[in-house]
Design a protein around this motif. Sequence first.
Motif, PDB file in Angstrom:
ATOM      1  N   GLN A 144       0.828  -1.208   0.000  1.00  0.00           N
ATOM      2  CA  GLN A 144       0.000   0.000   0.000  1.00  0.00           C
ATOM      3  C   GLN A 144       0.865   1.261   0.000  1.00  0.00           C
ATOM      4  O   GLN A 144       0.588   2.206  -0.725  1.00  0.00           O
TER       5      GLN A 144
ATOM      6  N   ASP B 102      -4.603  10.300  -7.511  1.00  0.00           N
ATOM      7  CA  ASP B 102      -5.317   9.090  -7.108  1.00  0.00           C
ATOM      8  C   ASP B 102      -5.791   8.239  -8.275  1.00  0.00           C
ATOM      9  O   ASP B 102      -6.134   7.072  -8.096  1.00  0.00           O
ATOM     10  N   TRP B 103      -5.832   8.794  -9.460  1.00  0.00           N
ATOM     11  CA  TRP B 103      -6.339   8.066 -10.618  1.00  0.00           C
ATOM     12  C   TRP B 103      -5.384   6.980 -11.110  1.00  0.00           C
ATOM     13  O   TRP B 103      -5.807   6.028 -11.751  1.00  0.00           O
TER      14      TRP B 103
ATOM     15  N   GLY C 139      -6.196   4.008  -8.790  1.00  0.00           N
ATOM     16  CA  GLY C 139      -7.556   3.930  -8.271  1.00  0.00           C
ATOM     17  C   GLY C 139      -7.658   4.138  -6.769  1.00  0.00           C
ATOM     18  O   GLY C 139      -8.475   3.500  -6.106  1.00  0.00           O
ATOM     19  N   LEU C 140      -6.850   5.032  -6.228  1.00  0.00           N
ATOM     20  CA  LEU C 140      -6.920   5.330  -4.798  1.00  0.00           C
ATOM     21  C   LEU C 140      -8.190   6.111  -4.487  1.00  0.00           C
ATOM     22  O   LEU C 140      -8.732   6.818  -5.348  1.00  0.00           O
ATOM     23  N   ASN C 141      -8.657   5.994  -3.266  1.00  0.00           N
ATOM     24  CA  ASN C 141      -9.843   6.724  -2.800  1.00  0.00           C
ATOM     25  C   ASN C 141     -11.070   6.499  -3.691  1.00  0.00           C
ATOM     26  O   ASN C 141     -11.781   7.429  -4.041  1.00  0.00           O
ATOM     27  N   GLN C 142     -11.252   5.254  -4.079  1.00  0.00           N
ATOM     28  CA  GLN C 142     -12.440   4.824  -4.834  1.00  0.00           C
ATOM     29  C   GLN C 142     -12.549   5.416  -6.240  1.00  0.00           C
ATOM     30  O   GLN C 142     -13.626   5.513  -6.789  1.00  0.00           O
ATOM     31  N   THR C 143     -11.426   5.826  -6.832  1.00  0.00           N
ATOM     32  CA  THR C 143     -11.457   6.323  -8.211  1.00  0.00           C
ATOM     33  C   THR C 143     -11.216   5.157  -9.171  1.00  0.00           C
ATOM     34  O   THR C 143     -10.733   4.102  -8.776  1.00  0.00           O
ATOM     35  N   ASP C 144     -11.570   5.332 -10.432  1.00  0.00           N
ATOM     36  CA  ASP C 144     -11.299   4.312 -11.439  1.00  0.00           C
ATOM     37  C   ASP C 144      -9.816   4.353 -11.794  1.00  0.00           C
ATOM     38  O   ASP C 144      -9.285   5.423 -12.114  1.00  0.00           O
TER      39      ASP C 144
END
Length: 125
Positions: A61, A90-91, A94-99
């Motif tokens: 992580q 974050d993209w 896909g961190l923090n619920q992104t695609d």
Amino acid sequence: MAFAITPGADEALAPSAASAATITPGTVQEYRTIVADWESLDGVAVDLRPVVVTVPAATTQEAIEAASDRLQEHFGSSVEALGYTDIERDWWFGLNQTDPFLRVCAVIVGVPILDNTDEMTNEIH
């Protein structure tokens, strides 16, 4: 052929602040190498090389977080081949619920020895 992002000389003994308490500086275990390929993006044919990113990190992580920082620093917010001009950190994974743009295929613990040439990779420092 892959993009290879490797730690610079200034990072060899300076792990990120988040991982400094959980790893022993100067050990092989302080590095993680993420091998990732490109996810299919809506309406975008991704014709990019796979990505190999080596970062100082004690866990997978932490490595994904550090690799996201490294990719954002290298590529910035615009990647013409993806058709995006407003990419956020974050993209990438896909961190923090992104695609995610990238799908993790493997995580290698320690400093890898890559058998590569200039024709095989684009090394990013």
